[in-house]
Design a protein around this motif. Structure first.
Motif, PDB file in Angstrom:
ATOM      1  N   SER A  82       0.828  -1.210   0.000  1.00 45.19           N
ATOM      2  CA  SER A  82       0.000   0.000   0.000  1.00 45.19           C
ATOM      3  C   SER A  82       0.859   1.255   0.000  1.00 45.19           C
ATOM      4  CB  SER A  82      -0.917   0.013   1.229  1.00 45.19           C
ATOM      5  OG  SER A  82      -1.764  -1.106   1.208  1.00 45.19           O
ATOM      6  N   HIS A  83       1.887   1.261   0.813  1.00 47.43           N
ATOM      7  CA  HIS A  83       2.790   2.417   0.892  1.00 47.43           C
ATOM      8  C   HIS A  83       3.499   2.639  -0.436  1.00 47.43           C
ATOM      9  CE1 HIS A  83       6.079   4.980   2.300  1.00 47.43           C
ATOM     10  NE2 HIS A  83       5.277   5.298   3.309  1.00 47.43           N
ATOM     11  N   ARG A  84       3.935   1.569  -1.073  1.00 50.06           N
ATOM     12  CA  ARG A  84       4.619   1.683  -2.374  1.00 50.06           C
ATOM     13  C   ARG A  84       3.706   2.315  -3.413  1.00 50.06           C
ATOM     14  NH1 ARG A  84       7.437  -4.197  -3.481  1.00 50.06           N
ATOM     15  NH2 ARG A  84       8.025  -4.626  -1.347  1.00 50.06           N
ATOM     16  N   ILE A  85       2.458   1.863  -3.424  1.00 51.66           N
ATOM     17  CA  ILE A  85       1.499   2.361  -4.427  1.00 51.66           C
ATOM     18  C   ILE A  85       1.191   3.831  -4.188  1.00 51.66           C
ATOM     19  CG2 ILE A  85      -0.876   2.140  -5.271  1.00 51.66           C
ATOM     20  CD1 ILE A  85      -0.522  -0.936  -4.737  1.00 51.66           C
ATOM     21  N   ILE A  86       0.960   4.217  -2.938  1.00 45.74           N
ATOM     22  CA  ILE A  86       0.680   5.626  -2.620  1.00 45.74           C
ATOM     23  C   ILE A  86       1.875   6.495  -3.008  1.00 45.74           C
ATOM     24  CG2 ILE A  86       0.414   7.249  -0.684  1.00 45.74           C
ATOM     25  CD1 ILE A  86      -2.199   5.968  -1.504  1.00 45.74           C
ATOM     26  N   THR A  87       3.083   6.034  -2.699  1.00 42.67           N
ATOM     27  CA  THR A  87       4.284   6.806  -3.043  1.00 42.67           C
ATOM     28  C   THR A  87       4.403   6.979  -4.552  1.00 42.67           C
ATOM     29  OG1 THR A  87       5.405   6.054  -1.049  1.00 42.67           O
ATOM     30  CG2 THR A  87       6.794   6.920  -2.817  1.00 42.67           C
ATOM     31  N   LEU A  88       4.151   5.926  -5.313  1.00 49.64           N
ATOM     32  CA  LEU A  88       4.192   6.006  -6.774  1.00 49.64           C
ATOM     33  C   LEU A  88       3.166   7.012  -7.279  1.00 49.64           C
ATOM     34  CD1 LEU A  88       5.071   5.012  -9.611  1.00 49.64           C
ATOM     35  CD2 LEU A  88       3.322   3.229  -9.383  1.00 49.64           C
ATOM     36  N   ILE A  89       1.933   6.915  -6.800  1.00 49.16           N
ATOM     37  CA  ILE A  89       0.870   7.825  -7.257  1.00 49.16           C
ATOM     38  C   ILE A  89       1.210   9.269  -6.896  1.00 49.16           C
ATOM     39  CG2 ILE A  89      -1.553   8.481  -6.951  1.00 49.16           C
ATOM     40  CD1 ILE A  89      -2.140   5.441  -6.558  1.00 49.16           C
ATOM     41  N   LEU A 132      -2.342   4.308 -15.211  1.00 50.31           N
ATOM     42  CA  LEU A 132      -1.543   3.090 -15.279  1.00 50.31           C
ATOM     43  C   LEU A 132      -2.460   1.896 -15.073  1.00 50.31           C
ATOM     44  CD1 LEU A 132       1.435   4.086 -12.925  1.00 50.31           C
ATOM     45  CD2 LEU A 132       1.458   4.072 -15.425  1.00 50.31           C
ATOM     46  N   THR A 133      -2.145   0.809 -15.733  1.00 50.88           N
ATOM     47  CA  THR A 133      -2.885  -0.426 -15.481  1.00 50.88           C
ATOM     48  C   THR A 133      -2.387  -1.035 -14.179  1.00 50.88           C
ATOM     49  OG1 THR A 133      -1.283  -1.835 -16.623  1.00 50.88           O
ATOM     50  CG2 THR A 133      -3.059  -0.853 -17.974  1.00 50.88           C
ATOM     51  N   ARG A 134      -3.138  -1.972 -13.655  1.00 52.23           N
ATOM     52  CA  ARG A 134      -2.688  -2.680 -12.448  1.00 52.23           C
ATOM     53  C   ARG A 134      -1.354  -3.371 -12.712  1.00 52.23           C
ATOM     54  NH1 ARG A 134      -8.397  -3.895 -12.481  1.00 52.23           N
ATOM     55  NH2 ARG A 134      -9.403  -2.824 -10.765  1.00 52.23           N
ATOM     56  N   GLN A 135      -1.210  -3.916 -13.920  1.00 54.28           N
ATOM     57  CA  GLN A 135       0.045  -4.585 -14.279  1.00 54.28           C
ATOM     58  C   GLN A 135       1.209  -3.596 -14.283  1.00 54.28           C
ATOM     59  OE1 GLN A 135       0.597  -8.088 -15.053  1.00 54.28           O
ATOM     60  NE2 GLN A 135       2.618  -7.263 -14.568  1.00 54.28           N
ATOM     61  N   GLN A 136       0.988  -2.405 -14.825  1.00 56.19           N
ATOM     62  CA  GLN A 136       2.052  -1.400 -14.840  1.00 56.19           C
ATOM     63  C   GLN A 136       2.406  -0.949 -13.424  1.00 56.19           C
ATOM     64  OE1 GLN A 136       0.112   1.326 -17.550  1.00 56.19           O
ATOM     65  NE2 GLN A 136       1.403   0.673 -19.254  1.00 56.19           N
ATOM     66  N   ILE A 137       1.407  -0.791 -12.563  1.00 54.94           N
ATOM     67  CA  ILE A 137       1.680  -0.443 -11.168  1.00 54.94           C
ATOM     68  C   ILE A 137       2.519  -1.544 -10.528  1.00 54.94           C
ATOM     69  CG2 ILE A 137       0.648  -0.086  -8.881  1.00 54.94           C
ATOM     70  CD1 ILE A 137      -1.733   1.269 -10.350  1.00 54.94           C
ATOM     71  N   ALA A 138       2.148  -2.785 -10.781  1.00 56.58           N
ATOM     72  CA  ALA A 138       2.908  -3.914 -10.239  1.00 56.58           C
ATOM     73  C   ALA A 138       4.343  -3.893 -10.750  1.00 56.58           C
ATOM     74  CB  ALA A 138       2.229  -5.231 -10.616  1.00 56.58           C
ATOM     75  N   ASP A 139       4.505  -3.672 -12.043  1.00 55.07           N
ATOM     76  CA  ASP A 139       5.844  -3.684 -12.636  1.00 55.07           C
ATOM     77  C   ASP A 139       6.706  -2.532 -12.138  1.00 55.07           C
ATOM     78  OD1 ASP A 139       5.133  -5.949 -14.061  1.00 55.07           O
ATOM     79  OD2 ASP A 139       4.723  -4.863 -15.921  1.00 55.07           O
ATOM     80  N   LEU A 140       6.106  -1.398 -11.830  1.00 55.96           N
ATOM     81  CA  LEU A 140       6.860  -0.246 -11.340  1.00 55.96           C
ATOM     82  C   LEU A 140       7.200  -0.337  -9.854  1.00 55.96           C
ATOM     83  CD1 LEU A 140       4.995   2.599 -13.245  1.00 55.96           C
ATOM     84  CD2 LEU A 140       7.442   2.116 -13.396  1.00 55.96           C
TER      85      LEU A 140
END
Length: 195
Positions: A133-140, A158-166
């Motif tokens: 969750s922290h990784r995703i919030i930081t990316l966004i 971004l797609t869910r896959q792109q979020i995962a890959d990043l």
């Protein structure tokens, strides 16, 4: 990034790529400067099992793959068109001549490279130390700031896959983490994610 007209005057040519086309291949020697006119491109490494790790996603106005060009080494990742796109391509020698004659262009390029280094440093810390969750919030939040959003909701394109890959996560983990973030009201979800 750099002004398109200045690049064209220096000898850049426009090349079109279809969605899924490989623009440059990991392991090839860096010989060109690339800047996107339209569309999106990802720099990606692919593992033996086919799993991708996205190094970065670039859109109109962004350049990509400069570090290996300046270091005179091979590309550490491949560049693939996410969408149909047009890219300005300039030979290395012509770029170096252009930069040697224009300090303002040098500083624009330094700023762009610095932003990319900052992003990679930030994401390396996130991947090493924090939960999904922290990784995703930081990316966004990074993308929101980069794209100039302040008070308004930022649509994550971004797609869910792109979020995962990043973020170094699995898609299933991203789905669970986004559900958690929606429940905690840290993001909103419709057809897209908003923060």
């Amino acid at each position: 990034m750099l002004d398109n007209e200045i690049l064209i005057q220096a000898g850049a040519v426009t090349r079109g790529f279809k969605k899924g086309d490989t623009i440059l291949k990991e392991g090839n020697h860096a010989r060109f400067y690339f800047q996107i006119i339209s569309g999106e491109v990802k720099m990606v490494n692919t593992g033996e099992n086919g799993q991708e790790f996205i190094q970065g996603i670039f859109k109109a106005g962004n350049s990509f793959a400069e570090p290996p060009l300046f270091l005179d080494v091979t590309y550490p990742a491949s560049a693939i068109a996410i969408t149909d796109c047009e890219v300005l391509v300039l030979e290395k020698a012509k770029l170096l001549t252009l930069l040697s004659q224009n300090f303002t262009l040098q500083m624009q390029l330094v700023k762009s490279l610095s932003e990319r280094i900052y992003f990679k440093s930030m994401m390396a810390k996130e991947i090493s130390l924090y939960d999904a969750s922290h990784r995703i919030i930081t990316l966004i939040d990074f993308l929101k700031e980069r794209d100039g959003y302040t008070d308004e909701l930022y649509p994550v394109n971004l797609t869910r896959q792109q979020i995962a890959d990043l973020t170094g996560l699995r898609v299933e983990t991203v789905i669970r983490a986004i559900k958690y973030l929606v429940e905690k009201e840290l993001v909103q979800k419709g057809r897209k994610i908003y923060r």
